[in-house]
Motif scaffolding. Structure first.
Motif, PDB file in Angstrom:
ATOM      1  N   ASP A   1      49.082  35.136  36.595  1.00  0.00           N
ATOM      2  CA  ASP A   1      48.498  35.635  37.847  1.00  0.00           C
ATOM      3  C   ASP A   1      47.126  36.245  37.601  1.00  0.00           C
ATOM      4  N   PHE A   2      47.020  37.064  36.561  1.00  0.00           N
ATOM      5  CA  PHE A   2      45.746  37.691  36.220  1.00  0.00           C
ATOM      6  C   PHE A   2      44.713  36.624  35.876  1.00  0.00           C
TER       7      PHE A   2
ATOM      8  N   GLU B   1      44.624  33.342  36.572  1.00  0.00           N
ATOM      9  CA  GLU B   1      44.250  32.467  37.690  1.00  0.00           C
ATOM     10  C   GLU B   1      43.369  33.197  38.710  1.00  0.00           C
ATOM     11  N   THR B   2      43.674  34.463  38.969  1.00  0.00           N
ATOM     12  CA  THR B   2      42.849  35.249  39.894  1.00  0.00           C
ATOM     13  C   THR B   2      41.434  35.415  39.353  1.00  0.00           C
TER      14      THR B   2
ATOM     15  N   LYS C   1      39.504  32.108  39.552  1.00  0.00           N
ATOM     16  CA  LYS C   1      39.041  31.839  40.921  1.00  0.00           C
ATOM     17  C   LYS C   1      37.835  32.700  41.282  1.00  0.00           C
ATOM     18  N   ARG C   2      37.908  33.991  40.924  1.00  0.00           N
ATOM     19  CA  ARG C   2      36.800  34.894  41.251  1.00  0.00           C
ATOM     20  C   ARG C   2      35.520  34.484  40.527  1.00  0.00           C
TER      21      ARG C   2
END
Length: 134
Positions: free
Chosen positions: A11-12, A14-15, A18-19
């Motif tokens: 999750d970390f 992939e976030t 994306k950012r």
């Protein structure tokens, strides 16, 4: 500037990917130290952003392998724990810098840009030395 982001927390990772991509950063991700080293065999990176705490090959072991095989790649260590010992060890082993999670995106990108500038300076010096030797 090409960045490889290495973190086992999907999750970390992939976030953050994306950012960074939204900011037009050329970035790829890997979920382990082993995957990062495999990726580097086939691809180019200027800066590696590397989590310290990962199962299997941890961040310190991965840093050592990166510096052994790709000495001009700059590495920024990320730690979720306020462990100055690990940060100091990483710096002694050649890490460019470290940040505590969660970190400010702008601060991370500034450090990555600084690391890229240092890498470019080192590559230029190596090219100059190669020309004078040849």
């Amino acid at each position: 500037m090409k960045i490889l982001l290495v973190d086992d927390e999907s999750d970390f990772r992939e976030t953050l990917l994306k950012r960074m991509k939204r900011r037009n950063i050329d970035v790829e991700g890997a979920d382990s130290g082993e995957a990062a080293l495999e990726w580097l065999k086939q691809n180019h990176a200027d800066v590696v952003i590397l989590d310290v705490s990962m199962p299997g090959m941890n961040g310190i072991e991965t840093l050592q392998a990166i510096k052994r095989h790709y000495p001009v790649i700059e590495v920024i260590m990320l730690t979720g724990h306020a462990s100055m010992e690990v940060a100091i060890e990483g710096m002694e082993l050649g890490a460019f810098d470290y940040l505590l999670k969660p970190m400010d995106m702008d601060e991370l990108l500034y450090k990555a840009e600084d690391a890229f500038k240092i890498k470019t300076i080192h590559e230029t010096k190596i090219q100059r030395m190669a020309k004078t030797v040849a």
